[in-house]
Design an enzyme around this catalytic site. Structure first.
Site, mmCIF file in Angstrom:
data_model
loop_
_atom_site.group_PDB
_atom_site.id
_atom_site.type_symbol
_atom_site.label_atom_id
_atom_site.label_comp_id
_atom_site.label_asym_id
_atom_site.label_seq_id
_atom_site.Cartn_x
_atom_site.Cartn_y
_atom_site.Cartn_z
ATOM 1 N N SER A 1 44.973 22.974 37.735
ATOM 2 C CA SER A 1 46.350 22.910 37.107
ATOM 3 C C SER A 1 47.000 23.700 36.155
ATOM 4 C CB SER A 1 45.315 21.673 36.007
ATOM 5 O OG SER A 1 46.194 21.827 34.910
ATOM 6 N N TYR B 1 38.914 20.563 29.092
ATOM 7 C CA TYR B 1 40.177 20.289 30.734
ATOM 8 C C TYR B 1 40.445 22.140 31.076
ATOM 9 C CZ TYR B 1 43.505 18.070 34.408
ATOM 10 O OH TYR B 1 44.091 18.085 34.866
#
Length: 263
Positions: free
Chosen positions: A140, A153
């Site tokens: 990401s 995350y």
């Protein structure tokens, strides 16, 4: 790389970016897939949507070691091996560190990072047999530039980045191309509860450019344009400048991430 005869394994392949990977690879001639997903119905729909494709559909949870071992056995038995592994499965639970439940912290780490590492480990004997193999790990943009309310995350996705680099150097003697993809906010079910203040990327575009990157031998496919590339460099060389940007966006980020949970 010739994709036509490749045996391709995709985690989280029945929706979102994973399904877009599947569609893009089919367009380019691939026809042999093992698709892993947690829910049975979305997997079953793939056979209706792509009736001419040879599927091995596996309901499983990559955070569970017993499921990982079963996945590898099914891939070997029913697909006959593996040339390409796309580690795409992922979850997110945003919010302040003190507000995220312990369960969500553990599950993000187990699915996004631990499960990815274990599945890759268990799949490696099959991948090493490929004459022209690849591993695509989906990280990401937050794996490069961590932001408030995505601490866990971001940690998992940064771990994916380092895992890819280490793996590439460890298995350099095999014909395995190991690549990492860094999407920004992408219009997928994972983002349905996020309050976005800008247009999101199209998952089909993400898949197309990622496969282009694979075929071009790229090590990293980073989305977000030139500004993202500049910010990554700044984050590495002058992190306090990114701190200032994060401070300026803090209240907005806090508001937007209140309901962002896809577990």
């Amino acid at each position: 790389m010739d994709l036509i005869d490749k045996k391709i394994v995709i985690t989280g392949g029945s929706a979102g970016i994973g399904k877009s990977f599947l569609k893009e690879l089919i367009k380019r001639g691939a026809n042999n897939f093992a698709i892993i997903g947690r829910s049975e119905k979305p997997l079953e729909k793939l056979t209706q949507e792509f009736p001419d494709v040879n599927f091995v559909l596996i309901q499983g949870d990559v955070s569970a070691l017993r499921d990982i071992e079963r996945i590898v056995l099914m891939v070997e038995k029913h697909l006959g091996g593996a040339d390409v592994l796309i580690n795409n499965a992922g979850v997110v639970s945003a919010g302040g560190l003190e507000d995220i439940s312990d369960e969500d912290i553990i599950n993000q780490i187990n699915i996004n990072l631990t499960g990815l590492i274990l599945l890759t480990k268990k799949m490696m004997p099959l991948l090493k047999e490929s004459k022209e193999g690849a591993i695509i790990n989906v990280s990401s943009g937050l794996g490069y530039i961590a932001m408030p309310f995505y601490s866990v995350y971001a940690a998992t996705k940064a771990g994916v980045r380092q895992f890819s680099d280490a793996l590439r150097r460890e298995f350099h003697m095999y014909p395995l191309h190991i690549m990492t993809v860094y999407p920004t906010a992408t219009d997928t079910p994972m983002m349905k509860n996020a309050d976005m203040d800008k247009e999101m990327d199209d998952p089909d575009m993400v898949a197309k450019e990622s496969i282009d990157g694979l075929l071009n031998g790229e090590l990293n496919v980073v989305f977000g344009g030139e500004q993202r590339e500049k910010d990554i460099k700044t984050n590495f060389e002058e992190p306090l400048k990114i701190d200032e940007k994060a401070k300026a966006a803090y209240d907005n980020l806090k508001q937007r991430t209140k309901k962002h949970r896809a577990m």
